[in-house]
Scaffold this motif. Structure first.
Motif, PDB file in Angstrom:
ATOM      1  N   MET A   1      -1.947  12.746 -22.920  1.00  0.00           N
ATOM      2  CA  MET A   1      -1.458  11.672 -23.754  1.00  0.00           C
ATOM      3  C   MET A   1      -1.473  12.158 -25.206  1.00  0.00           C
ATOM      4  O   MET A   1      -2.450  12.728 -25.668  1.00  0.00           O
ATOM      5  CB  MET A   1      -2.356  10.457 -23.565  1.00  0.00           C
ATOM      6  N   THR A   2      -0.397  11.931 -25.908  1.00  0.00           N
ATOM      7  CA  THR A   2      -0.282  12.348 -27.293  1.00  0.00           C
ATOM      8  C   THR A   2      -1.421  11.762 -28.121  1.00  0.00           C
ATOM      9  O   THR A   2      -1.857  10.638 -27.899  1.00  0.00           O
ATOM     10  CB  THR A   2       1.068  11.893 -27.879  1.00  0.00           C
ATOM     11  N   ALA A   3      -1.891  12.568 -29.080  1.00  0.00           N
ATOM     12  CA  ALA A   3      -2.916  12.124 -30.018  1.00  0.00           C
ATOM     13  C   ALA A   3      -2.425  12.439 -31.424  1.00  0.00           C
ATOM     14  O   ALA A   3      -1.502  13.249 -31.610  1.00  0.00           O
ATOM     15  CB  ALA A   3      -4.239  12.827 -29.747  1.00  0.00           C
TER      16      ALA A   3
ATOM     17  N   VAL B   1      -1.015   5.820 -26.936  1.00  0.00           N
ATOM     18  CA  VAL B   1      -0.980   5.006 -25.718  1.00  0.00           C
ATOM     19  C   VAL B   1      -0.124   5.731 -24.677  1.00  0.00           C
ATOM     20  O   VAL B   1       0.759   6.510 -25.028  1.00  0.00           O
ATOM     21  CB  VAL B   1      -0.430   3.587 -25.983  1.00  0.00           C
ATOM     22  N   PRO B   2      -0.371   5.482 -23.401  1.00  0.00           N
ATOM     23  CA  PRO B   2       0.425   6.154 -22.362  1.00  0.00           C
ATOM     24  C   PRO B   2       1.851   5.612 -22.306  1.00  0.00           C
ATOM     25  O   PRO B   2       2.134   4.502 -22.785  1.00  0.00           O
ATOM     26  CB  PRO B   2      -0.336   5.828 -21.082  1.00  0.00           C
ATOM     27  N   ASP B   3       2.733   6.389 -21.707  1.00  0.00           N
ATOM     28  CA  ASP B   3       4.099   5.917 -21.476  1.00  0.00           C
ATOM     29  C   ASP B   3       4.030   4.609 -20.691  1.00  0.00           C
ATOM     30  O   ASP B   3       3.195   4.444 -19.809  1.00  0.00           O
ATOM     31  CB  ASP B   3       4.898   6.943 -20.683  1.00  0.00           C
ATOM     32  N   GLY B   4       4.893   3.692 -21.043  1.00  0.00           N
ATOM     33  CA  GLY B   4       4.929   2.413 -20.341  1.00  0.00           C
ATOM     34  C   GLY B   4       3.846   1.442 -20.775  1.00  0.00           C
ATOM     35  O   GLY B   4       3.642   0.416 -20.126  1.00  0.00           O
TER      36      GLY B   4
END
Length: 113
Positions: A1-3, A95-98
């Motif tokens: 997950m992007t940070a 936050v995660p995708d979706g």
């Protein structure tokens, strides 16, 4: 997950060491997949106060953001900035995708009783 690494930089007089820091930062980011999303932009303040500028750097994940900040290459150039600019710097996971904020609200509501 992007940070993300977020920095709120307070106004400071231009200094040659700050210019050197800016010139040298990208090679410290590259091994960790970091790239600028926002760099030194003035904020359009809608609530509260925000003297200074904003920096946002994206990383593939929080571990790589931490590894970048703690890396010898970044630690070597960091004083070029910190000697001349006051800042708040935080690392935050995205936050995660979706992602659905309504799900978060429901969890908070349930936990609140």
């Amino acid at each position: 997950m992007t940070a993300y690494a977020l920095a709120h930089l307070r106004p400071a007089a231009p200094h040659p060491e700050v210019f050197a820091y800016i010139e040298k930062i990208q090679p410290t980011l590259d091994p960790f997949g970091g790239h600028f999303l926002v760099h030194g932009s003035e904020a359009e303040v809608r609530e509260g106060t925000w003297p200074g500028s904003v920096v946002v750097i994206a990383f593939p994940d929080l571990a790589r953001a931490r590894d970048w900040y703690d890396s010898p290459a970044y630690k070597e150039i960091l004083p070029l900035r910190t000697r001349h600019i006051d800042a708040d710097v935080v690392l935050v996971p995205g936050v995660p995708d979706g992602y659905d904020p309504a799900v978060t609200a429901a969890k908070l509501r349930a936990a609140a009783g």
